[in-house]
Design a protein around this motif. Structure first.
Motif, PDB file in Angstrom:
ATOM      1  N   ASN A  84      46.412  35.215  31.165  1.00  0.00           N
ATOM      2  CA  ASN A  84      47.448  35.010  30.160  1.00  0.00           C
ATOM      3  C   ASN A  84      48.240  36.292  29.936  1.00  0.00           C
ATOM      4  O   ASN A  84      47.784  37.380  30.290  1.00  0.00           O
ATOM      5  N   ILE A  85      49.381  36.137  29.342  1.00  0.00           N
ATOM      6  CA  ILE A  85      50.270  37.267  29.022  1.00  0.00           C
ATOM      7  C   ILE A  85      50.398  38.174  30.246  1.00  0.00           C
ATOM      8  O   ILE A  85      50.191  39.394  30.202  1.00  0.00           O
ATOM      9  N   LEU A  86      50.773  37.558  31.341  1.00  0.00           N
ATOM     10  CA  LEU A  86      50.860  38.308  32.597  1.00  0.00           C
ATOM     11  C   LEU A  86      51.981  39.338  32.557  1.00  0.00           C
ATOM     12  O   LEU A  86      53.039  39.117  31.930  1.00  0.00           O
ATOM     13  N   GLU A  87      51.722  40.449  33.233  1.00  0.00           N
ATOM     14  CA  GLU A  87      52.661  41.562  33.285  1.00  0.00           C
ATOM     15  C   GLU A  87      53.007  41.838  34.752  1.00  0.00           C
ATOM     16  O   GLU A  87      52.209  41.524  35.642  1.00  0.00           O
ATOM     17  N   PRO A  88      54.173  42.433  34.998  1.00  0.00           N
ATOM     18  CA  PRO A  88      54.500  42.772  36.395  1.00  0.00           C
ATOM     19  C   PRO A  88      53.409  43.610  37.063  1.00  0.00           C
ATOM     20  O   PRO A  88      53.195  43.498  38.277  1.00  0.00           O
ATOM     21  N   GLU A  89      52.691  44.401  36.264  1.00  0.00           N
ATOM     22  CA  GLU A  89      51.615  45.244  36.810  1.00  0.00           C
ATOM     23  C   GLU A  89      50.417  44.421  37.295  1.00  0.00           C
ATOM     24  O   GLU A  89      49.527  44.958  37.959  1.00  0.00           O
ATOM     25  N   ASP A  90      50.383  43.150  36.961  1.00  0.00           N
ATOM     26  CA  ASP A  90      49.308  42.273  37.438  1.00  0.00           C
ATOM     27  C   ASP A  90      49.598  41.734  38.844  1.00  0.00           C
ATOM     28  O   ASP A  90      48.755  41.041  39.429  1.00  0.00           O
ATOM     29  N   THR A  91      50.761  42.023  39.374  1.00  0.00           N
ATOM     30  CA  THR A  91      51.111  41.586  40.719  1.00  0.00           C
ATOM     31  C   THR A  91      50.139  42.190  41.729  1.00  0.00           C
ATOM     32  O   THR A  91      49.955  43.407  41.788  1.00  0.00           O
ATOM     33  N   ALA A  92      49.494  41.312  42.505  1.00  0.00           N
ATOM     34  CA  ALA A  92      48.476  41.768  43.450  1.00  0.00           C
ATOM     35  C   ALA A  92      47.956  40.579  44.235  1.00  0.00           C
ATOM     36  O   ALA A  92      48.256  39.421  43.908  1.00  0.00           O
ATOM     37  N   VAL A  93      47.170  40.882  45.239  1.00  0.00           N
ATOM     38  CA  VAL A  93      46.367  39.850  45.884  1.00  0.00           C
ATOM     39  C   VAL A  93      45.020  39.845  45.174  1.00  0.00           C
ATOM     40  O   VAL A  93      44.387  40.896  45.016  1.00  0.00           O
ATOM     41  N   TYR A  94      44.618  38.663  44.733  1.00  0.00           N
ATOM     42  CA  TYR A  94      43.380  38.518  43.971  1.00  0.00           C
ATOM     43  C   TYR A  94      42.290  37.937  44.870  1.00  0.00           C
ATOM     44  O   TYR A  94      42.509  36.941  45.567  1.00  0.00           O
ATOM     45  N   TYR A  95      41.131  38.566  44.815  1.00  0.00           N
ATOM     46  CA  TYR A  95      40.000  38.181  45.655  1.00  0.00           C
ATOM     47  C   TYR A  95      38.825  37.737  44.788  1.00  0.00           C
ATOM     48  O   TYR A  95      38.493  38.388  43.792  1.00  0.00           O
ATOM     49  N   CYS A  96      38.195  36.698  45.238  1.00  0.00           N
ATOM     50  CA  CYS A  96      36.949  36.224  44.659  1.00  0.00           C
ATOM     51  C   CYS A  96      35.807  36.804  45.505  1.00  0.00           C
ATOM     52  O   CYS A  96      35.936  36.899  46.732  1.00  0.00           O
ATOM     53  N   ALA A  97      34.713  37.189  44.850  1.00  0.00           N
ATOM     54  CA  ALA A  97      33.605  37.787  45.588  1.00  0.00           C
ATOM     55  C   ALA A  97      32.274  37.426  44.939  1.00  0.00           C
ATOM     56  O   ALA A  97      32.215  37.147  43.740  1.00  0.00           O
ATOM     57  N   ALA A  98      31.223  37.478  45.747  1.00  0.00           N
ATOM     58  CA  ALA A  98      29.882  37.128  45.278  1.00  0.00           C
ATOM     59  C   ALA A  98      28.927  38.286  45.511  1.00  0.00           C
ATOM     60  O   ALA A  98      28.987  38.950  46.553  1.00  0.00           O
ATOM     61  N   SER A  99      28.067  38.501  44.524  1.00  0.00           N
ATOM     62  CA  SER A  99      27.109  39.606  44.578  1.00  0.00           C
ATOM     63  C   SER A  99      25.731  39.128  44.142  1.00  0.00           C
ATOM     64  O   SER A  99      25.621  38.340  43.209  1.00  0.00           O
ATOM     65  N   PRO A 100      24.671  39.624  44.754  1.00  0.00           N
ATOM     66  CA  PRO A 100      23.325  39.249  44.306  1.00  0.00           C
ATOM     67  C   PRO A 100      22.984  39.801  42.919  1.00  0.00           C
ATOM     68  O   PRO A 100      22.043  39.313  42.283  1.00  0.00           O
ATOM     69  N   ILE A 101      23.741  40.800  42.458  1.00  0.00           N
ATOM     70  CA  ILE A 101      23.525  41.319  41.120  1.00  0.00           C
ATOM     71  C   ILE A 101      24.849  41.404  40.379  1.00  0.00           C
ATOM     72  O   ILE A 101      25.918  41.497  40.987  1.00  0.00           O
ATOM     73  N   PHE A 102      24.800  41.386  39.073  1.00  0.00           N
ATOM     74  CA  PHE A 102      25.975  41.465  38.213  1.00  0.00           C
ATOM     75  C   PHE A 102      26.468  42.901  38.217  1.00  0.00           C
ATOM     76  O   PHE A 102      25.768  43.812  37.784  1.00  0.00           O
ATOM     77  N   SER A 103      27.677  43.124  38.719  1.00  0.00           N
ATOM     78  CA  SER A 103      28.153  44.486  38.908  1.00  0.00           C
ATOM     79  C   SER A 103      29.666  44.540  38.895  1.00  0.00           C
ATOM     80  O   SER A 103      30.347  43.551  39.176  1.00  0.00           O
ATOM     81  N   VAL A 104      30.200  45.716  38.580  1.00  0.00           N
ATOM     82  CA  VAL A 104      31.638  45.961  38.682  1.00  0.00           C
ATOM     83  C   VAL A 104      31.961  46.688  39.985  1.00  0.00           C
ATOM     84  O   VAL A 104      33.136  46.941  40.272  1.00  0.00           O
ATOM     85  N   LEU A 105      30.951  47.031  40.758  1.00  0.00           N
ATOM     86  CA  LEU A 105      31.139  47.823  41.969  1.00  0.00           C
ATOM     87  C   LEU A 105      31.395  46.958  43.183  1.00  0.00           C
ATOM     88  O   LEU A 105      30.616  46.042  43.488  1.00  0.00           O
ATOM     89  N   GLN A 106      32.449  47.261  43.900  1.00  0.00           N
ATOM     90  CA  GLN A 106      32.805  46.473  45.078  1.00  0.00           C
ATOM     91  C   GLN A 106      31.676  46.456  46.107  1.00  0.00           C
ATOM     92  O   GLN A 106      31.463  45.434  46.764  1.00  0.00           O
ATOM     93  N   ARG A 107      30.981  47.566  46.245  1.00  0.00           N
ATOM     94  CA  ARG A 107      29.974  47.653  47.295  1.00  0.00           C
ATOM     95  C   ARG A 107      28.778  46.734  47.035  1.00  0.00           C
ATOM     96  O   ARG A 107      27.989  46.478  47.943  1.00  0.00           O
ATOM     97  N   ARG A 108      28.661  46.203  45.836  1.00  0.00           N
ATOM     98  CA  ARG A 108      27.584  45.258  45.524  1.00  0.00           C
ATOM     99  C   ARG A 108      27.913  43.837  45.979  1.00  0.00           C
ATOM    100  O   ARG A 108      27.035  42.991  46.021  1.00  0.00           O
TER     101      ARG A 108
END
Length: 122
Positions: A84-108
């Motif tokens: 919601n309330i999208l901004e031009p700065e939100d322009t990007a390619v969005y990726y969905c990903a799965a991790s065996p643990i709950f993490s904010v780190l891409q390498r997980r």
């Protein structure tokens, strides 16, 4: 193995809303924490939002807190990102990903979708 397919990207005006979906194939979806990441032109990929295996816990990147909501449906094997309330700065390619643990780190995250493009016009 888990295959992830994103959908829902597109062009939207600033201030508007968009919902991204990610469909997972495989019977083990509920054993993975899920996340959304994004990569803007010329920038590194960044964490957007994450949800625990059961869906009872979420976390967000600072730039999207209060505007984006992640949710999942372990029956339908889907994870969604309400933006919601999208901004031009939100322009990007969005990726969905799965991790065996709950993490904010891409390498997980060891399973990734192909991405869906979101463009926010000013």
């Amino acid at each position: 193995q888990l295959q992830l397919v994103e959908s829902g990207g597109g062009l939207v005006q600033a201030g508007g809303s968009l919902t991204l979906s990610c469909k997972a194939s495989g019977r083990t979806f509920s054993t993975y924490a899920m996340g959304w990441f994004r990569q803007a032109p010329g920038k590194e990929r960044e964490f957007v939002a994450g949800v625990t295996r059961s869906g009872d816990g979420t976390t967000y990147g600072d730039s999207v807190k209060g505007r984006f909501t992640i949710s999942r449906d372990n029956i339908q094997n889907m994870v969604s990102l309400q933006m919601n309330i999208l901004e031009p700065e939100d322009t990007a390619v969005y990726y969905c990903a799965a991790s065996p643990i709950f993490s904010v780190l891409q390498r997980r995250y060891n399973y990734w979708g192909q991405g869906t493009r979101v463009t926010v016009s000013s």
